[in-house]
Design a protein around this motif. Structure first.
Motif, PDB file in Angstrom:
ATOM      1  N   UNK A  17       0.869  -1.178   0.000  1.00 51.62           N
ATOM      2  CA  UNK A  17       0.000   0.000   0.000  1.00 51.62           C
ATOM      3  C   UNK A  17       0.905   1.227   0.000  1.00 51.62           C
ATOM      4  N   UNK A  18       0.679   2.108  -0.959  1.00 52.71           N
ATOM      5  CA  UNK A  18       1.440   3.358  -1.045  1.00 52.71           C
ATOM      6  C   UNK A  18       0.452   4.497  -0.867  1.00 52.71           C
ATOM      7  N   UNK A  19       0.659   5.285   0.172  1.00 53.61           N
ATOM      8  CA  UNK A  19      -0.299   6.312   0.569  1.00 53.61           C
ATOM      9  C   UNK A  19       0.347   7.684   0.519  1.00 53.61           C
ATOM     10  N   UNK A  20      -0.355   8.624  -0.107  1.00 53.16           N
ATOM     11  CA  UNK A  20       0.029  10.035  -0.071  1.00 53.16           C
ATOM     12  C   UNK A  20      -1.122  10.789   0.564  1.00 53.16           C
ATOM     13  N   UNK A  21      -0.811  11.606   1.552  1.00 50.42           N
ATOM     14  CA  UNK A  21      -1.848  12.424   2.189  1.00 50.42           C
ATOM     15  C   UNK A  21      -2.016  13.679   1.330  1.00 50.42           C
ATOM     16  N   UNK A  22      -3.208  13.847   0.779  1.00 48.98           N
ATOM     17  CA  UNK A  22      -3.506  14.972  -0.101  1.00 48.98           C
ATOM     18  C   UNK A  22      -3.893  16.206   0.718  1.00 48.98           C
ATOM     19  N   UNK A  23      -4.752  16.014   1.704  1.00 53.63           N
ATOM     20  CA  UNK A  23      -5.171  17.121   2.579  1.00 53.63           C
ATOM     21  C   UNK A  23      -5.498  16.564   3.954  1.00 53.63           C
ATOM     22  N   UNK A  24      -5.416  17.426   4.963  1.00 54.14           N
ATOM     23  CA  UNK A  24      -5.670  16.988   6.328  1.00 54.14           C
ATOM     24  C   UNK A  24      -4.469  16.256   6.901  1.00 54.14           C
ATOM     25  N   UNK A  25      -4.717  15.479   7.953  1.00 55.96           N
ATOM     26  CA  UNK A  25      -3.677  14.695   8.614  1.00 55.96           C
ATOM     27  C   UNK A  25      -4.208  13.302   8.877  1.00 55.96           C
ATOM     28  N   UNK A  26      -3.452  12.305   8.466  1.00 54.49           N
ATOM     29  CA  UNK A  26      -3.768  10.909   8.743  1.00 54.49           C
ATOM     30  C   UNK A  26      -2.892  10.461   9.899  1.00 54.49           C
ATOM     31  N   UNK A  27      -3.495   9.883  10.922  1.00 55.59           N
ATOM     32  CA  UNK A  27      -2.759   9.299  12.038  1.00 55.59           C
ATOM     33  C   UNK A  27      -2.763   7.798  11.788  1.00 55.59           C
ATOM     34  N   UNK A  28      -1.567   7.212  11.624  1.00 58.52           N
ATOM     35  CA  UNK A  28      -1.472   5.833  11.153  1.00 58.52           C
ATOM     36  C   UNK A  28      -0.501   5.053  12.019  1.00 58.52           C
ATOM     37  N   UNK A  29      -0.766   3.753  12.205  1.00 62.93           N
ATOM     38  CA  UNK A  29       0.107   2.917  13.028  1.00 62.93           C
ATOM     39  C   UNK A  29       0.028   1.462  12.578  1.00 62.93           C
ATOM     40  N   UNK A  30       1.065   0.716  12.926  1.00 65.41           N
ATOM     41  CA  UNK A  30       1.069  -0.731  12.755  1.00 65.41           C
ATOM     42  C   UNK A  30       0.539  -1.350  14.031  1.00 65.41           C
ATOM     43  N   UNK A  31      -0.165  -2.463  13.921  1.00 63.62           N
ATOM     44  CA  UNK A  31      -0.622  -3.176  15.095  1.00 63.62           C
ATOM     45  C   UNK A  31      -1.970  -3.839  14.880  1.00 63.62           C
ATOM     46  N   UNK A  32      -2.255  -4.779  15.733  1.00 68.84           N
ATOM     47  CA  UNK A  32      -3.489  -5.550  15.632  1.00 68.84           C
ATOM     48  C   UNK A  32      -4.633  -4.964  16.442  1.00 68.84           C
ATOM     49  N   UNK A  33      -4.323  -4.072  17.375  1.00 63.90           N
ATOM     50  CA  UNK A  33      -5.350  -3.442  18.208  1.00 63.90           C
ATOM     51  C   UNK A  33      -5.239  -1.925  18.064  1.00 63.90           C
ATOM     52  N   UNK A  34      -6.378  -1.265  17.993  1.00 59.98           N
ATOM     53  CA  UNK A  34      -6.429   0.185  17.819  1.00 59.98           C
ATOM     54  C   UNK A  34      -5.883   0.888  19.060  1.00 59.98           C
ATOM     55  N   UNK A  35      -4.874   1.732  18.879  1.00 58.62           N
ATOM     56  CA  UNK A  35      -4.254   2.481  19.972  1.00 58.62           C
ATOM     57  C   UNK A  35      -3.852   3.854  19.433  1.00 58.62           C
ATOM     58  N   UNK A  36      -4.663   4.872  19.726  1.00 58.18           N
ATOM     59  CA  UNK A  36      -4.397   6.228  19.229  1.00 58.18           C
ATOM     60  C   UNK A  36      -3.004   6.722  19.596  1.00 58.18           C
ATOM     61  N   UNK A  37      -2.533   6.362  20.771  1.00 64.60           N
ATOM     62  CA  UNK A  37      -1.245   6.855  21.246  1.00 64.60           C
ATOM     63  C   UNK A  37      -0.065   6.314  20.436  1.00 64.60           C
ATOM     64  N   UNK A  38      -0.263   5.220  19.717  1.00 68.03           N
ATOM     65  CA  UNK A  38       0.819   4.624  18.930  1.00 68.03           C
ATOM     66  C   UNK A  38       0.881   5.180  17.506  1.00 68.03           C
ATOM     67  N   UNK A  39      -0.099   5.971  17.117  1.00 69.00           N
ATOM     68  CA  UNK A  39      -0.188   6.462  15.735  1.00 69.00           C
ATOM     69  C   UNK A  39       0.786   7.608  15.472  1.00 69.00           C
TER      70      UNK A  39
END
Length: 159
Positions: free
Chosen positions: A89-111
């Motif tokens: 997957x190749x991602x370019x952020x066009x506008x705004x901000x994407x908060x992204x992380x690796x992992x199996x469980x959702x954890x905002x602090x790791x993004x």
């Protein structure tokens, strides 16, 4: 003379993994130049992501063995549940901000915050998730077949 076509994007049909492009009077055949003005982009529902995310397939069919490019429009507060993909997957952020992380469980602090202009390459079958705080547009490109597999079945809107 170079073959130049200006295509009106009429939307994307949410089929299979992410969709098949539906274009106006003619489809881009991968030859020559291709121009698409942003004012011509029309957004459609994404069958593989929870509403109200939207998709616009700009080139190709992500479900086939061919190059593809699509954009995702993610409204403020949208969360992308843990998932993986069968191909890069190749991602370019066009506008705004994407908060992204690796992992199996959702954890905002790791993004990691990826503001407009940022670029990321993510390997196949690597669990990931993300969220946005403001309306954000990302562009994804790669070579299919491509799709999305949610790690937790209850997160899959196709069920």
């Amino acid at each position: 003379m170079t073959d130049i076509r200006i295509i009106t994007l009429a939307g994307a049909l949410a089929l299979g993994a992410f969709g098949t492009p539906a274009v106006g009077h003619e489809a881009y055949d991968g030859k020559g130049a291709y121009f698409l003005d942003t004012s011509e982009i029309e957004w459609s529902e994404v069958g593989s992501m929870a509403p109200p995310a939207k998709i616009a397939v700009l080139e190709g069919n992500p479900g086939k063995e061919e190059p593809f490019t699509f954009r995702l429009l993610l409204p403020a507060g949208y969360e992308i549940d843990p998932h993986d993909h069968p191909a890069y997957e190749r991602v370019t952020v066009i506008s705004g901000t994407l908060y992204f992380a690796h992992g199996e469980e959702f954890d905002r602090d790791a993004a990691t915050a990826l503001p407009a202009g940022s670029y990321a390459v993510l390997p196949p079958e690597a669990p990931m998730y993300g969220y946005v705080e403001e309306e954000t547009v990302i562009q994804v490109h790669g070579t299919g077949p491509w799709g999305i597999d949610y790690l937790h079945p209850e997160h899959d809107p196709r069920r």
